[in-house]
Write a protein that holds these residues in place. Structure first.
Motif, short mmCIF file in Angstrom:
data_model
loop_
_atom_site.label_atom_id
_atom_site.label_comp_id
_atom_site.label_asym_id
_atom_site.label_seq_id
_atom_site.Cartn_x
_atom_site.Cartn_y
_atom_site.Cartn_z
N GLU A 180 3.47 3.22 -10.79
CA GLU A 180 4.55 2.23 -10.85
C GLU A 180 5.75 2.64 -9.99
OE1 GLU A 180 5.04 1.62 -15.08
OE2 GLU A 180 3.62 -0.03 -15.02
N LYS A 181 5.44 3.06 -8.78
CA LYS A 181 6.50 3.45 -7.85
C LYS A 181 6.88 2.27 -6.96
CE LYS A 181 7.33 7.22 -9.28
NZ LYS A 181 8.69 7.45 -9.72
N SER A 182 8.16 2.23 -6.59
CA SER A 182 8.61 1.16 -5.70
C SER A 182 8.13 1.47 -4.27
CB SER A 182 10.13 1.08 -5.72
OG SER A 182 10.66 2.24 -5.13
N ILE A 183 8.27 0.49 -3.40
CA ILE A 183 7.83 0.68 -2.01
C ILE A 183 8.63 1.82 -1.36
CG2 ILE A 183 7.82 -0.44 0.28
CD1 ILE A 183 7.08 -3.04 -1.26
N LYS A 184 9.92 1.86 -1.66
CA LYS A 184 10.78 2.92 -1.10
C LYS A 184 10.30 4.30 -1.59
CE LYS A 184 14.77 4.91 0.25
NZ LYS A 184 14.30 6.25 0.08
N GLU A 185 9.96 4.37 -2.87
CA GLU A 185 9.50 5.66 -3.43
C GLU A 185 8.14 6.06 -2.84
OE1 GLU A 185 11.42 6.03 -7.88
OE2 GLU A 185 9.96 4.43 -7.55
N ILE A 186 7.28 5.06 -2.65
CA ILE A 186 5.96 5.36 -2.04
C ILE A 186 6.18 5.91 -0.63
CG2 ILE A 186 3.76 4.38 -1.27
CD1 ILE A 186 3.99 2.34 -3.55
N SER A 187 7.16 5.34 0.05
CA SER A 187 7.47 5.81 1.39
C SER A 187 7.97 7.25 1.34
CB SER A 187 8.53 4.88 2.01
OG SER A 187 9.00 5.41 3.20
N ASP A 188 8.79 7.56 0.35
CA ASP A 188 9.28 8.95 0.19
C ASP A 188 8.14 9.92 -0.08
OD1 ASP A 188 11.88 8.21 0.56
OD2 ASP A 188 12.40 8.14 -1.57
N ILE A 189 7.19 9.47 -0.88
CA ILE A 189 6.08 10.35 -1.26
C ILE A 189 5.10 10.55 -0.11
CG2 ILE A 189 4.06 10.56 -2.80
CD1 ILE A 189 5.80 9.02 -4.93
N THR A 190 4.71 9.46 0.52
CA THR A 190 3.63 9.54 1.52
C THR A 190 4.12 9.66 2.96
OG1 THR A 190 3.57 7.15 1.72
CG2 THR A 190 2.11 8.13 0.08
N GLN A 191 5.44 9.45 3.16
CA GLN A 191 6.02 9.45 4.52
C GLN A 191 5.51 8.28 5.36
OE1 GLN A 191 8.46 11.82 5.23
NE2 GLN A 191 8.11 12.33 3.09
#
Lengths: 175, 113
Positions: free
Chosen positions: A139-150
């Motif tokens: 349940e991560k936001s798109i911004k958080e997914i970007s932070d996690i996966t680069q």
């Protein structure tokens, strides 16, 4: 709020708080690792190593992001590093391709629509599957997914759009 | 139920779990061991560096004293060969200390800010 308190207690060395934090995130972290390495034992080891690092360095957590985002980023990076090492050693992508979401022996598979979703997720590309896990399960936001996966935000949006389209097309009226 | 909700539910249903009841305990145990290493390591590294350097200085002193014939008067049983062995051991220990510290630094996780 309760999570912040748990983290503070964990930083202070409260064993019970640490155990609660680990219990809260270990399974989702396991699924993230699994979506990258596709091997249960490796994924379990990666989660264990990542959690040990998180507990040891928890005092460095700056609360600039959610605790779970910080943890998942570590798990994701560790998983990618593991895959890189495997590929370097074997000269190929040596992951166990047999692992799938869809399991024949799963008692929950009575629901046909559920089976379809699992089968369709298995057909997704590796990147898409990681986005699915992070977006729908963690349940991560798109911004958080970007932070996690680069991955870039636009790339994640495109992936999500493609995933929804693929699932809708294949499941038809099932969804 | 909309698409997203259905997908979310399905994935939650199919979520894999860590089937080890002692997993959390193992993590806490490993973390506390790693933590104590983290706090003790700088002191241990510094102590062994000091010991190594002292060993090197003292044994070099013995060799120098022996070479100018000053030592046999006080410690007649130490010969040049023994002195060189002590120097060798001390130098090895010192190099090991420096090397292990460099390796430990290079292995430090990069995920942490």
């Amino acid at each position: 709020m309760a999570q912040n308190l748990l983290i503070k207690q964990a930083v202070a060395g409260n064993r019970e708080a640490l155990a609660k934090l680990i219990d809260a995130y270990k399974d989702i972290a396991f699924n993230i690792a699994l979506s990258v390495v596709r091997n249960r034992e490796d994924a379990k080891d990666i989660v264990q190593e990542s959690l040990v690092k998180v507990v040891v360095y928890i005092d460095r957590f700056r609360e600039e992001s959610a605790f779970s985002t910080w943890l998942y980023r570590i798990v994701y990076n560790e998983s990618m590093r593991h895959v890189g090492q495997l590929s370097k050693r074997a000269g190929i992508d040596a992951r166990e391709l047999a692992w799938t979401f869809y399991r024949e022996d799963d008692a929950q598979l009575a629901d046909a629509r559920y089976i379809e979703v699992m089968k369709q997720i298995d057909k997704l590309s590796e990147r898409e599957r990681q986005v699915v896990i992070l977006f729908y399960l963690a349940e991560k936001s798109i911004k958080e997914i970007s932070d996690i996966t680069q991955m870039s935000i636009s790339n994640i949006k495109v992936n999500l759009h493609r995933i929804r389209r693929k699932l809708s097309e294949n499941l038809g009226t099932a969804i | 139920m909309n698409d997203d909700e259905f997908i979310k539910r399905s994935i939650r249903k199919g979520m894999q779990v860590i089937d080890d009841p002692d997993f959390t305990e193992k993590v806490i145990h490993a973390a506390s061991a790693a933590r104590s290493m983290k706090t003790q390591r700088p002191f241990m590294a510094f102590s062994s560096l000091v010991c190594g350097m002292l060993g090197l200085i003292v044994s070099s002193g013995f060799v120098v004293l022996y070479s100018v014939d000053a030592l046999p008067r006080y410690l007649p049983y130490i010969d040049m060969k023994s002195g060189m062995i002590v120097v060798g051991i001390s130098a090895t220990f010192l190099l090991y200390t420096l090397f292990s510290d460099l390796v430990a630094r290079s292995l430090r996780p990069k995920n942490f800010r």
